[in-house]
Design a protein around this motif. Sequence first.
Motif, PDB file in Angstrom:
ATOM      1  N   TYR A  40      38.879  24.602  26.029  1.00  0.00           N
ATOM      2  CA  TYR A  40      40.006  23.919  26.683  1.00  0.00           C
ATOM      3  C   TYR A  40      41.017  23.412  25.661  1.00  0.00           C
ATOM      4  N   VAL A  41      40.515  22.716  24.653  1.00  0.00           N
ATOM      5  CA  VAL A  41      41.415  22.135  23.664  1.00  0.00           C
ATOM      6  C   VAL A  41      41.988  23.201  22.735  1.00  0.00           C
ATOM      7  N   SER A  42      41.262  24.320  22.565  1.00  0.00           N
ATOM      8  CA  SER A  42      41.736  25.395  21.683  1.00  0.00           C
ATOM      9  C   SER A  42      42.887  26.177  22.294  1.00  0.00           C
ATOM     10  N   VAL A  43      43.099  26.053  23.587  1.00  0.00           N
ATOM     11  CA  VAL A  43      44.255  26.673  24.234  1.00  0.00           C
ATOM     12  C   VAL A  43      45.545  25.963  23.842  1.00  0.00           C
ATOM     13  N   ILE A  44      45.444  24.681  23.485  1.00  0.00           N
ATOM     14  CA  ILE A  44      46.630  23.843  23.277  1.00  0.00           C
ATOM     15  C   ILE A  44      46.831  23.411  21.826  1.00  0.00           C
ATOM     16  N   LEU A  45      45.789  22.857  21.199  1.00  0.00           N
ATOM     17  CA  LEU A  45      45.983  22.222  19.892  1.00  0.00           C
ATOM     18  C   LEU A  45      46.389  23.169  18.760  1.00  0.00           C
ATOM     19  N   PRO A  46      45.828  24.374  18.613  1.00  0.00           N
ATOM     20  CA  PRO A  46      46.269  25.244  17.512  1.00  0.00           C
ATOM     21  C   PRO A  46      47.767  25.534  17.545  1.00  0.00           C
ATOM     22  N   ARG A  47      48.322  25.820  18.720  1.00  0.00           N
ATOM     23  CA  ARG A  47      49.770  26.074  18.809  1.00  0.00           C
ATOM     24  C   ARG A  47      50.556  24.808  18.510  1.00  0.00           C
ATOM     25  N   MET A 101      49.473  28.913  29.928  1.00  0.00           N
ATOM     26  CA  MET A 101      49.355  28.176  31.182  1.00  0.00           C
ATOM     27  C   MET A 101      48.178  28.685  32.008  1.00  0.00           C
ATOM     28  N   CYS A 102      48.019  29.995  32.088  1.00  0.00           N
ATOM     29  CA  CYS A 102      46.952  30.574  32.897  1.00  0.00           C
ATOM     30  C   CYS A 102      45.573  30.154  32.382  1.00  0.00           C
ATOM     31  N   TRP A 103      45.376  30.244  31.060  1.00  0.00           N
ATOM     32  CA  TRP A 103      44.100  29.829  30.481  1.00  0.00           C
ATOM     33  C   TRP A 103      43.862  28.336  30.674  1.00  0.00           C
ATOM     34  N   PHE A 104      44.914  27.551  30.497  1.00  0.00           N
ATOM     35  CA  PHE A 104      44.808  26.103  30.667  1.00  0.00           C
ATOM     36  C   PHE A 104      44.395  25.758  32.103  1.00  0.00           C
ATOM     37  N   LEU A 105      45.011  26.410  33.080  1.00  0.00           N
ATOM     38  CA  LEU A 105      44.709  26.132  34.484  1.00  0.00           C
ATOM     39  C   LEU A 105      43.292  26.581  34.846  1.00  0.00           C
ATOM     40  N   MET A 106      42.895  27.768  34.380  1.00  0.00           N
ATOM     41  CA  MET A 106      41.556  28.262  34.701  1.00  0.00           C
ATOM     42  C   MET A 106      40.472  27.362  34.097  1.00  0.00           C
ATOM     43  N   LEU A 107      40.667  26.953  32.849  1.00  0.00           N
ATOM     44  CA  LEU A 107      39.678  26.082  32.207  1.00  0.00           C
ATOM     45  C   LEU A 107      39.693  24.682  32.810  1.00  0.00           C
ATOM     46  N   GLY A 108      40.874  24.232  33.254  1.00  0.00           N
ATOM     47  CA  GLY A 108      40.972  22.933  33.910  1.00  0.00           C
ATOM     48  C   GLY A 108      40.200  22.909  35.215  1.00  0.00           C
ATOM     49  N   VAL A 109      40.293  23.999  35.991  1.00  0.00           N
ATOM     50  CA  VAL A 109      39.529  24.103  37.240  1.00  0.00           C
ATOM     51  C   VAL A 109      38.029  24.146  36.934  1.00  0.00           C
ATOM     52  N   THR A 110      37.653  24.871  35.895  1.00  0.00           N
ATOM     53  CA  THR A 110      36.249  24.925  35.490  1.00  0.00           C
ATOM     54  C   THR A 110      35.725  23.533  35.174  1.00  0.00           C
ATOM     55  N   GLU A 111      36.552  22.725  34.508  1.00  0.00           N
ATOM     56  CA  GLU A 111      36.129  21.355  34.179  1.00  0.00           C
ATOM     57  C   GLU A 111      35.912  20.533  35.441  1.00  0.00           C
ATOM     58  N   CYS A 112      36.804  20.659  36.417  1.00  0.00           N
ATOM     59  CA  CYS A 112      36.644  19.937  37.691  1.00  0.00           C
ATOM     60  C   CYS A 112      35.345  20.342  38.371  1.00  0.00           C
ATOM     61  N   PHE A 113      35.096  21.657  38.441  1.00  0.00           N
ATOM     62  CA  PHE A 113      33.891  22.160  39.106  1.00  0.00           C
ATOM     63  C   PHE A 113      32.624  21.719  38.367  1.00  0.00           C
ATOM     64  N   LEU A 114      32.665  21.815  37.032  1.00  0.00           N
ATOM     65  CA  LEU A 114      31.474  21.503  36.251  1.00  0.00           C
ATOM     66  C   LEU A 114      31.131  20.014  36.327  1.00  0.00           C
ATOM     67  N   LEU A 115      32.142  19.160  36.346  1.00  0.00           N
ATOM     68  CA  LEU A 115      31.885  17.721  36.510  1.00  0.00           C
ATOM     69  C   LEU A 115      31.273  17.435  37.876  1.00  0.00           C
ATOM     70  N   ALA A 116      31.714  18.177  38.906  1.00  0.00           N
ATOM     71  CA  ALA A 116      31.126  18.020  40.236  1.00  0.00           C
ATOM     72  C   ALA A 116      29.668  18.502  40.241  1.00  0.00           C
ATOM     73  N   VAL A 117      29.384  19.612  39.556  1.00  0.00           N
ATOM     74  CA  VAL A 117      28.016  20.132  39.455  1.00  0.00           C
ATOM     75  C   VAL A 117      27.117  19.124  38.745  1.00  0.00           C
ATOM     76  N   MET A 118      27.622  18.503  37.690  1.00  0.00           N
ATOM     77  CA  MET A 118      26.843  17.511  36.955  1.00  0.00           C
ATOM     78  C   MET A 118      26.547  16.288  37.829  1.00  0.00           C
ATOM     79  N   ALA A 119      27.494  15.915  38.681  1.00  0.00           N
ATOM     80  CA  ALA A 119      27.267  14.802  39.608  1.00  0.00           C
ATOM     81  C   ALA A 119      26.190  15.177  40.630  1.00  0.00           C
ATOM     82  N   TYR A 120      26.235  16.426  41.132  1.00  0.00           N
ATOM     83  CA  TYR A 120      25.218  16.902  42.078  1.00  0.00           C
ATOM     84  C   TYR A 120      23.836  16.912  41.425  1.00  0.00           C
ATOM     85  N   ASP A 121      23.788  17.295  40.163  1.00  0.00           N
ATOM     86  CA  ASP A 121      22.522  17.292  39.428  1.00  0.00           C
ATOM     87  C   ASP A 121      21.937  15.885  39.366  1.00  0.00           C
TER      88      ASP A 121
END
Length: 313
Positions: free
Chosen positions: A79-86, A107-127
């Motif tokens: 996620y951070v590698s999409v933004i910080l190197p540039r 933008m596309c990579w940032f949005l896809m990884l951002g959605v993954t973060e939302c989903f993964l945080l929800a999965v961790m809460a379910y766990d």
Amino acid sequence: MKHQEKLPEENLTKLMEFVLLDFADVPHLRWFLFGSFLIIYVIILLGNGIIILITKLDPALQTPMYFFLGNFSLLEICYVSVILPRMLTNLWTQERTVSFTACAAQMCWFLMLGVTECFLLAVMAYDRYMAICSPLRYPLIMNYKVCVQLVVGSWIGGIPVQIGQTLQLFSLPFCGSNLINHFFCDIPPILKLACGNTSVNEAMVYTVAVLFVMVPFLLILISYGKIISTVLKLPSATSRAKAFSTCSSHLTVVALFFGSVIITYLRPKTHDSAGTDKVLSLFYTIMTPLFNPMIYSLRNRDVIVALRKLLCK
């Protein structure tokens, strides 16, 4: 969101590149910002890399909770590698131009990884919900196969929609200024450069934000509502404290990430909101990946023990 007036077709010029203004308004802080962000990037890579390493190597951490944490740390690095190197390159060279295609890709990579973060945080809460509210069924339900399926679903769940949203946004006509008042190619500043009526695009942004941000956030709130209800019924204070301690790290990350994302994408936009957007974006793009290893290592005894074992080898 305000937009530029529709120009006659012959006056529209197809932009071939954008200019990321990032922190051009504070040129005297250029080297301070470069040094600060470089140190932050190195800390993010090392901190999250160590979390990935110990969750793979330590036998005591071979549980669903740490399997998800290892994936979350890998996600933070991506996620951070999409933004910080540039951003670092722009600060070093002062060459702020970015091609139309590169901007869309970022933008596309940032949005896809951002959605993954939302989903993964929800999965961790379910766990955590399953571990605390259904401890006897937990090993059967959260087996390795289910954990892998949940992680894979989190990584790929938002890809089609976010690719479509990016294509729709960059198919808009752009005219006039090509200056992006941000440090990366994000939706709000790009929409401001589009000509004509962008109401359909704005509606899609809000719809996608509600679907991929608010729905996981509400699922997290529901999970923790049930967790709190169950924990308060435990007979001893020690049991309650232990149960809450396993959730506190995750809740801290959830508050930091979702709080800044919801304010950025779902609040009403104003003409002078660019500065606020930059500050809020720093929280969910850089601060969350930075604090993630610290939060989980300082507030989790198992992680601290695993770190000590790794350092003593």
